[in-house]
Design an enzyme around this catalytic site. Structure first.
Site, PDB file in Angstrom:
ATOM      1  N   CYS A  58       0.775  -1.144   0.052  1.00  9.45           N
ATOM      2  CA  CYS A  58       0.028  -0.030   0.154  1.00  9.45           C
ATOM      3  C   CYS A  58       0.924   1.165   0.038  1.00  9.45           C
ATOM      4  O   CYS A  58       0.328   2.338  -0.406  1.00  9.45           O
ATOM      5  CB  CYS A  58      -0.926   0.069   1.084  1.00  9.45           C
ATOM      6  SG  CYS A  58      -2.280  -1.191   1.020  1.00  9.45           S
TER       7      CYS A  58
ATOM      8  N   HIS B  51      -3.964   7.247   1.198  1.00  8.37           N
ATOM      9  CA  HIS B  51      -4.284   5.956   0.707  1.00  8.37           C
ATOM     10  C   HIS B  51      -5.554   5.430   1.067  1.00  8.37           C
ATOM     11  O   HIS B  51      -6.096   5.566   2.277  1.00  8.37           O
ATOM     12  CB  HIS B  51      -3.132   4.978   1.454  1.00  8.37           C
ATOM     13  CG  HIS B  51      -3.436   3.627   1.237  1.00  8.37           C
ATOM     14  ND1 HIS B  51      -3.647   2.874  -0.105  1.00  8.37           N
ATOM     15  CD2 HIS B  51      -3.414   2.361   2.144  1.00  8.37           C
ATOM     16  CE1 HIS B  51      -3.935   1.668   0.055  1.00  8.37           C
ATOM     17  NE2 HIS B  51      -3.664   1.371   1.256  1.00  8.37           N
TER      18      HIS B  51
ATOM     19  N   ASN C 186      -9.789  -1.071  -1.827  1.00  3.86           N
ATOM     20  CA  ASN C 186      -8.497  -0.883  -1.764  1.00  3.86           C
ATOM     21  C   ASN C 186      -7.844  -1.348  -2.758  1.00  3.86           C
ATOM     22  O   ASN C 186      -7.690  -2.646  -3.282  1.00  3.86           O
ATOM     23  CB  ASN C 186      -8.190  -1.471  -0.577  1.00  3.86           C
ATOM     24  CG  ASN C 186      -6.659  -1.477  -0.074  1.00  3.86           C
ATOM     25  OD1 ASN C 186      -5.842  -0.767  -0.889  1.00  3.86           O
ATOM     26  ND2 ASN C 186      -6.268  -1.599   1.022  1.00  3.86           N
TER      27      ASN C 186
END
Length: 343
Positions: free
Chosen positions: A121, A270, A300
């Protein structure tokens, strides 16, 4: 020394929409829309069709970024490709993208270096830091930075895996980082990692310390146990550390650049969990109108979340020339990063 700025953005998500209700009706997962939205903020995500790989998603995102920057693929000096879902164990997805962008063909063939970054990530910010350094050193004038993921191929789409499977989607985002003499661009970046938490969020798939690294049956066919095959996560530990590290990373770039939250026009976090981002924004006193989000629609997409959000925000008018932008990410490892950009 030249400055490094983001000269172009682009993104691509596959057309297939998978809603929270689809997870229940199409895949038989014991869940519901309310349960997922309450915990994550996600209402739907995109899944690529079988046969579509991570570099395939990256191609249209990259072409859009190149067009936005006003350059061609052959003007590039380097590709930095962030992903946790590469086409295969090796070679890297950056090489597949190089070929699919046509860089290996014709009289203008240009065999630019292609680097894969495996920081999950936080991968895009690790890649952005790498590209910025290449530009400022004078080693490159244009670097393509890509975050692309095809999570749907490696999700345990069953009730057993619902806590992880409901989180992720497929997509790609790209930016072109270019050299400029103007007083603008990526002012600074901050990266960090804490290897004490390597087991907290991981997908091991195979253990290279074993002989063979994938257990085999009598016919020599590899067999992987579910705990190795699918991603495993301790959500409470991830939430706590994500909040602490993202706040710390945000404060780091503010201190380094002598700015406060009031000086920042747009915060691009994020997109892992809407609740995490809202908690951080509340804690830091960030106004809602300064925080952009799209996890509701894409889930995500790991290394792709920030470049997708930048491209989308630029196209819908939320991100404009002259804005001061803060980028922050946290992910598996644990790894994290932040950057301050004068757009």
């Amino acid at each position: 020394m030249p400055n490094a700025y983001i000269s172009g953005t682009g993104f691509y998500v596959p057309p297939r929409v998978v809603t929270n209700d689809d997870l229940r009706t199409q895949y038989g997962i014991d869940t519901n829309n309310e349960w997922i939205v309450q915990r994550t903020g996600i209402t739907e995500r995109r899944f690529a069709d079988p046969g579509v790989g991570t570099s395939d998603l990256a191609v249209p995102a990259s072409r859009a970024a190149l067009e936005s920057a006003g350059i061609e693929a052959h003007d590039l000096d380097m590709i930095v490709f962030a992903t946790l879902s590469p086409e295969c164990c090796f070679p890297g997805s950056g090489l597949y993208l190089q070929r699919k962008l046509g860089l290996c063909e014709g009289p203008k063939a240009k065999f630019v270096p292609a680097l894969d970054v495996r920081n999950q990530c936080a991968g895009f910010l690790y890649s952005l830091g790498t590209a910025t350094s290449m530009i400022k050193s004078g080693a490159a004038k244009h670097v393509l930075v890509v975050g692309s993921e095809t999570h749907s191929a490696a999700l345990d789409l069953s009730t057993r895996g619902r806590s992880v499977a409901s989180l992720f989607g497929d997509g790609a985002g790209a930016v072109v980082v270019s050299a400029t003499e103007e007083d603008r661009g990526i002012r600074s970046w901050h990266l960090g990692a804490d290897g004490r938490y390597t087991e907290v969020l991981s997908q091991k798939v195979w253990d290279i310390s074993k002989r063979p690294f994938i257990p085999q049956n009598a016919e020599g066919v590899g067999q992987v146990q579910p705990t190795m095959m699918w991603a495993q996560m301790d959500g409470k530990v991830v939430f706590k550390n994500a909040v602490e590290r993202m706040i710390g990373a945000l404060m780091e770039i503010c201190i380094t650049n002598g700015v406060t939250g009031n000086d920042i026009d747009l915060f691009v976090f994020h997109q892992a969990n809407l609740r995490i981002n809202e908690y951080i924004a509340d804690h830091m006193g960030i106004p809602k109108e300064k925080l952009v989000s799209n996890i509701q629609y894409y889930g995500n997409t790991t290394a792709a979340t920030i470049p997708i959000l930048l491209a989308e925000s630029e196209r819908n008018g939320k991100l404009k020339r002259g804005m001061k932008v803060a980028l922050v990410a946290f992910g598996s490892g644990f790894t994290w990063g932040s950057a301050l950009v004068d757009w």
